[in-house]
Structure formats: structure tokens, C-alpha cells
Motif scaffolding. Structure first.
Motif, PDB file in Angstrom:
ATOM      1  N   GLN A  40       0.806  -1.220   0.000  1.00 13.50           N
ATOM      2  CA  GLN A  40       0.000   0.000   0.000  1.00 13.50           C
ATOM      3  C   GLN A  40       0.844   1.276   0.000  1.00 13.50           C
ATOM      4  O   GLN A  40       0.549   2.212  -0.760  1.00 13.50           O
ATOM      5  CB  GLN A  40      -0.962  -0.007   1.186  1.00 13.50           C
ATOM      6  N   PRO A  41       1.910   1.369   0.808  1.00 11.28           N
ATOM      7  CA  PRO A  41       2.720   2.606   0.780  1.00 11.28           C
ATOM      8  C   PRO A  41       3.314   2.883  -0.594  1.00 11.28           C
ATOM      9  O   PRO A  41       3.364   4.043  -1.035  1.00 11.28           O
ATOM     10  CB  PRO A  41       3.815   2.337   1.828  1.00 11.28           C
ATOM     11  N   ASP A  42       3.750   1.838  -1.302  1.00  9.99           N
ATOM     12  CA  ASP A  42       4.315   2.036  -2.639  1.00  9.99           C
ATOM     13  C   ASP A  42       3.235   2.458  -3.632  1.00  9.99           C
ATOM     14  O   ASP A  42       3.494   3.261  -4.543  1.00  9.99           O
ATOM     15  CB  ASP A  42       5.005   0.758  -3.121  1.00  9.99           C
ATOM     16  N   LEU A  43       2.024   1.917  -3.467  1.00 10.77           N
ATOM     17  CA  LEU A  43       0.928   2.330  -4.342  1.00 10.77           C
ATOM     18  C   LEU A  43       0.591   3.792  -4.113  1.00 10.77           C
ATOM     19  O   LEU A  43       0.360   4.547  -5.069  1.00 10.77           O
ATOM     20  CB  LEU A  43      -0.307   1.462  -4.097  1.00 10.77           C
ATOM     21  N   VAL A  44       0.567   4.218  -2.859  1.00  4.11           N
ATOM     22  CA  VAL A  44       0.286   5.618  -2.543  1.00  4.11           C
ATOM     23  C   VAL A  44       1.323   6.520  -3.210  1.00  4.11           C
ATOM     24  O   VAL A  44       0.980   7.573  -3.785  1.00  4.11           O
ATOM     25  CB  VAL A  44       0.277   5.842  -1.019  1.00  4.11           C
ATOM     26  N   LYS A  45       2.591   6.111  -3.182  1.00  2.00           N
ATOM     27  CA  LYS A  45       3.640   6.909  -3.836  1.00  2.00           C
ATOM     28  C   LYS A  45       3.404   6.980  -5.344  1.00  2.00           C
ATOM     29  O   LYS A  45       3.614   8.032  -5.960  1.00  2.00           O
ATOM     30  CB  LYS A  45       5.007   6.300  -3.546  1.00  2.00           C
ATOM     31  N   ALA A  49       2.582  10.388  -7.440  1.00  2.00           N
ATOM     32  CA  ALA A  49       3.407  10.838  -8.563  1.00  2.00           C
ATOM     33  C   ALA A  49       2.538  11.312  -9.721  1.00  2.00           C
ATOM     34  O   ALA A  49       2.842  12.320 -10.379  1.00  2.00           O
ATOM     35  CB  ALA A  49       4.321   9.705  -9.020  1.00  2.00           C
ATOM     36  N   VAL A  50       1.429  10.609  -9.982  1.00  2.00           N
ATOM     37  CA  VAL A  50       0.513  11.011 -11.050  1.00  2.00           C
ATOM     38  C   VAL A  50      -0.169  12.324 -10.691  1.00  2.00           C
ATOM     39  O   VAL A  50      -0.301  13.229 -11.533  1.00  2.00           O
ATOM     40  CB  VAL A  50      -0.535   9.906 -11.304  1.00  2.00           C
ATOM     41  N   VAL A  51      -0.611  12.439  -9.441  1.00  2.00           N
ATOM     42  CA  VAL A  51      -1.292  13.656  -8.998  1.00  2.00           C
ATOM     43  C   VAL A  51      -0.345  14.855  -9.040  1.00  2.00           C
ATOM     44  O   VAL A  51      -0.712  15.947  -9.512  1.00  2.00           O
ATOM     45  CB  VAL A  51      -1.857  13.461  -7.577  1.00  2.00           C
ATOM     46  N   THR A  52       0.877  14.654  -8.571  1.00  2.00           N
ATOM     47  CA  THR A  52       1.863  15.741  -8.575  1.00  2.00           C
ATOM     48  C   THR A  52       2.162  16.201  -9.990  1.00  2.00           C
ATOM     49  O   THR A  52       2.245  17.409 -10.273  1.00  2.00           O
ATOM     50  CB  THR A  52       3.164  15.276  -7.890  1.00  2.00           C
ATOM     51  N   ASN A  53       2.315  15.242 -10.902  1.00  2.00           N
ATOM     52  CA  ASN A  53       2.594  15.588 -12.292  1.00  2.00           C
ATOM     53  C   ASN A  53       1.455  16.399 -12.915  1.00  2.00           C
ATOM     54  O   ASN A  53       1.677  17.281 -13.738  1.00  2.00           O
ATOM     55  CB  ASN A  53       2.818  14.308 -13.107  1.00  2.00           C
ATOM     56  N   ALA A  54       0.217  16.096 -12.481  1.00  2.00           N
ATOM     57  CA  ALA A  54      -0.952  16.760 -13.069  1.00  2.00           C
ATOM     58  C   ALA A  54      -0.995  18.255 -12.770  1.00  2.00           C
ATOM     59  O   ALA A  54      -1.643  19.020 -13.495  1.00  2.00           O
ATOM     60  CB  ALA A  54      -2.239  16.103 -12.571  1.00  2.00           C
ATOM     61  N   ARG A  87     -10.272  -1.375  -3.932  1.00  2.00           N
ATOM     62  CA  ARG A  87     -10.394  -0.995  -2.525  1.00  2.00           C
ATOM     63  C   ARG A  87      -9.228  -0.109  -2.095  1.00  2.00           C
ATOM     64  O   ARG A  87      -9.406   0.858  -1.340  1.00  2.00           O
ATOM     65  CB  ARG A  87     -10.459  -2.256  -1.654  1.00  2.00           C
ATOM     66  N   ALA A  88      -8.037  -0.407  -2.600  1.00  2.00           N
ATOM     67  CA  ALA A  88      -6.862   0.394  -2.250  1.00  2.00           C
ATOM     68  C   ALA A  88      -6.976   1.803  -2.832  1.00  2.00           C
ATOM     69  O   ALA A  88      -6.615   2.790  -2.169  1.00  2.00           O
ATOM     70  CB  ALA A  88      -5.593  -0.290  -2.761  1.00  2.00           C
ATOM     71  N   PHE A  89      -7.477   1.908  -4.053  1.00  2.00           N
ATOM     72  CA  PHE A  89      -7.671   3.237  -4.647  1.00  2.00           C
ATOM     73  C   PHE A  89      -8.743   4.020  -3.891  1.00  2.00           C
ATOM     74  O   PHE A  89      -8.596   5.229  -3.665  1.00  2.00           O
ATOM     75  CB  PHE A  89      -8.070   3.100  -6.119  1.00  2.00           C
ATOM     76  N   ARG A  90      -9.823   3.352  -3.530  1.00  2.00           N
ATOM     77  CA  ARG A  90     -10.887   4.044  -2.795  1.00  2.00           C
ATOM     78  C   ARG A  90     -10.358   4.565  -1.456  1.00  2.00           C
ATOM     79  O   ARG A  90     -10.745   5.653  -1.008  1.00  2.00           O
ATOM     80  CB  ARG A  90     -12.073   3.105  -2.573  1.00  2.00           C
ATOM     81  N   GLN A  91      -9.512   3.790  -0.814  1.00  2.00           N
ATOM     82  CA  GLN A  91      -8.937   4.239   0.447  1.00  2.00           C
ATOM     83  C   GLN A  91      -8.163   5.539   0.246  1.00  2.00           C
ATOM     84  O   GLN A  91      -8.241   6.468   1.069  1.00  2.00           O
ATOM     85  CB  GLN A  91      -8.005   3.148   1.004  1.00  2.00           C
ATOM     86  N   TYR A  92      -7.438   5.615  -0.847  1.00  2.00           N
ATOM     87  CA  TYR A  92      -6.664   6.831  -1.142  1.00  2.00           C
ATOM     88  C   TYR A  92      -7.594   8.010  -1.439  1.00  2.00           C
ATOM     89  O   TYR A  92      -7.472   9.088  -0.842  1.00  2.00           O
ATOM     90  CB  TYR A  92      -5.749   6.569  -2.335  1.00  2.00           C
TER      91      TYR A  92
END
Length: 347
Positions: A40-45, A49-54, A87-92
Motif C-alpha cells: 500500500q505505501p508504494d501504491l500511494v507513492k 506521482a501522477v497527482v503531482t505531475n498533473a 479498494r486500495a484506490f478508494r482508500q486513497y
């Protein structure tokens, strides 16, 4: 006098049998509980990265606008069915101050969440975008017109992120030419509309995005791997967390091989392991028992699969030889994995 109609779902809930209703709220509560995985921590990173780039400006001397942004990037998450990707994306997204509210397409959230049908052509992709945005299309239109409407709809709603689950459906009985059309449509969303994509699916999604080198280059890759024997402590923790949340004890021995059986029965997918565990807890609560055991897991598996005790991996002696789905994987000829030291310490 006009009376408000009674919601039939609410009536059904109120009509639940007493033995079900008694524990209904507790099951609802644990189903909403999120158990983070080691990845999960690596997925959050990767999402960060996608959000920051946007929001990164191409020209730092000018204000941030739709046209003054870095080349749009995206993320592809590959993993087995029921491994917990969505589920992991929804958590984020649920806990993000800007993305929160995405479940309502009319909200100010910059994210639109959607899934696509099987098979998925460019027409179905466009229709799915329109439907998810609250604008279902009732009439038949040419493919280019449907996709043009979808692009306009995303622009009108100021959506900058698009989450598409089950995108491997674009490969199901879809001719190669049409697959290329879908890839081209996704690339257009990124290049022309500056929409960052989050795509999830099983392994067949990976060669699909590779059909278009430019699309493939824009998408980072992240993998949800199947559980391996060395990760049995992850299942141990998960079962104890859910059991303790409902006030249950957990009883097992080394000979039970409970967590190895759970992984095997759940196709080594973490999300499916959680579902099996919650079903076992529900069985334990219905029986008014205070301790969760392997027998509850066996009952939960039998209720879902319809299999006999001989084909139940929670009951059979040679459980590791049972194929828990109808195709693809062979049984494990090496025998069951040994319990980890941490498993033993938890008892």
C-alpha cells in the motif's frame, strides 16, 4: 395528501430475519474496515506521482492552466481478480481532501470513477464515460460522435482524472483494430484533454496498453502480486483484526494450517481472503459462538462454492491439491507450505 414512497430496500432491511438482523450492523462495520497491505505505501507513492505531475507547470514562469501543464501521466495497476486493487484506490481517494466526493459525479472532485463492460469497444468506452458522469446516452450514434460527446462531457465537468476498472474487457472478443481504437481514444484523453488515467485490471491489460507505444510510455506500472507462503503473517494479522473487531477469539493449531488454507481457498488474492474471512465471521456470529475456528471458514466456503467436504480446502487432508477454481491454475504438487514462526507465536 401526497406521501413519500417507501424505499423497497429499506423495507427489505427492516424485514430481515431476527437471527440475521442481530449481527447485521457488526458485519456492515467490519466490511468497511480497511486493512493495508505491505504494498500500500508504494501504491500511494505511485498515485501521488501522477497527482503531482498533473499540477506541474510546463513553463514555471506562467500560471498553472490546462495548457500550461506537464505532459499528462497515468498509472496501470495489474493484479488478480479480488486482490484489492479498487479498494486500495478508494482508500486513497476517500481520504484525500480534493478527491473526496468523487462517488457523486456532479461534485467538485476532479476525479470520475467508472468501470467498463465486456466486451469494451470505443463506443462502449464513450457510453461508459457518459453514464458515469450522469449523462446516459439513449440513442445509437457513430463511434466518433459518442467519444466526442464523452470528451466534451469530461471537459464541461472539469474532470482531470479518470479511474477505469476492469479495462481488460477491451481485449475480450474485441478485434485488434478495435483494441487499437480504444488505445488511441485513451491516448487522446491524455494528450488533448490532459486527463490523467488510473487503469486497473488483470494481466491481459498489460499487453493491451502496450499496443500503443505512446500510451504505454505515459503509463507507470504497478503490480498486485499473489500472496506467497512468506506472507501468511499478513493473513494472520487480517483475521485477528476482523475477529477482534467483532469481539471474537480465534482458535487454530499448527496442524490446522488455517492461513495457508485460507490463501489457497482465496486463490492467493488478499481481497478475496478478506471476503472469505468476513463470511466465516458471519457464520460464527449466526451460531452465537465466541471463537472463530477453521470449521467456520469451511462453512463459509461451502456456502459460496456449493462443494462437498471432499472438495473443501478447509476440511480436506490434501487440501493443497484441490483446484479452487475451474481453470487456469494447477494444484500445488509440492505440498502445503510450512507455518511461519510468527504464525506459531500468535496462538
Amino acid at each position: 395528501m401526497i406521501t413519500k414512497p417507501v424505499d423497497p430496500l429499506q423495507r427489505l432491511r427492516e424485514a430481515l430475519p431476527a437471527e440475521v438482523a442481530r449481527h447485521f450492523d457488526r458485519i456492515e462495520e467490519i466490511k468497511s474496515k480497511f486493512i493495508p497491505t505491505p504494498w500500500q505505501p508504494d501504491l500511494v507513492k505511485a498515485i501521488d506521482a501522477v497527482v503531482t505531475n498533473a499540477v506541474q507547470r510546463k513553463n514555471p514562469n506562467l500560471p498553472l492552466t490546462l495548457d500550461n501543464r506537464a505532459d499528462t501521466k497515468g498509472l496501470v495497476v495489474i493484479g488478480p481478480t479480488r486482490s484489492g486493487k479498487s479498494r486500495a484506490f478508494r482508500q486513497y481517494f476517500d481520504h484525500h481532501p480534493v478527491f473526496a466526493g468523487y462517488s457523486d459525479p456532479s461534485s467538485a472532485s476532479p476525479l470520475l470513477w467508472m468501470s467498463v463492460p465486456s466486451p469494451c469497444t470505443i463506443v462502449q468506452l464513450g457510453r461508459s464515460i457518459l453514464t458515469a458522469s450522469g449523462y446516459p446516452l439513449e440513442r445509437d450514434l457513430p463511434a466518433h460522435r459518442v467519444f466526442e460527446m464523452a470528451r466534451n462531457r469530461l471537459r464541461e465537468m472539469s474532470k482531470s482524472f479518470l479511474y477505469i476498472e476492469e479495462l481488460q474487457h477491451s481485449t475480450h472478443d474485441v478485434p485488434l483494430k478495435e483494441q487499437l481504437n480504444v488505445c488511441d481514444a485513451l491516448k487522446t484523453l491524455m494528450e488533448s484533454e490532459h486527463i490523467a488515467l488510473f487503469l486497473t485490471g488483470v494481466e491481459t491489460l498489460l499487453p493491451f496498453v502496450g499496443l500503443d507505444p505512446q500510451l504505454d510510455e505515459r503509463l507507470a506500472k504497478f503490480y498486485f502480486r499473489k500472496l506467497v507462503p512468506q506472507q501468511q503473517e499478513l493473513l494472520t494479522d487480517m483475521v485477528h483484526v476482523y475477529a477482534e473487531a467483532t469481539g471474537l477469539d480465534v482458535a487454530y493449531s499448527d496442524d490446522d494450517a488455517l492461513f495457508a488454507r485460507l490463501s489457497h481457498a482465496s486463490l492467493h488474492a488478499f481481497g478475496l481472503s478478506i471476503e472469505t474471512t468476513i463470511n466465516a465471521i458471519a457464520d460464527c456470529l449466526r451460531k452465537d459462538e465466541k471463537t472463530l475456528t477453521r470449521e467456520h471458514f469451511a462453512c463459509a466456503y461451502a456456502a459460496k462454492s456449493g462443494r462437498t467436504a471432499l472438495d473443501n480446502p478447509f476440511l480436506a487432508d490434501r487440501w493443497h491439491e484441490i483446484i479452487c477454481k475451474t481453470h487456469v491454475e494447477e494444484a500445488n504438487e509440492l505440498g502445503p507450505p510450512a507455518a511461519t514462526e510468527r504464525d506459531k507465536a500468535r496462538k
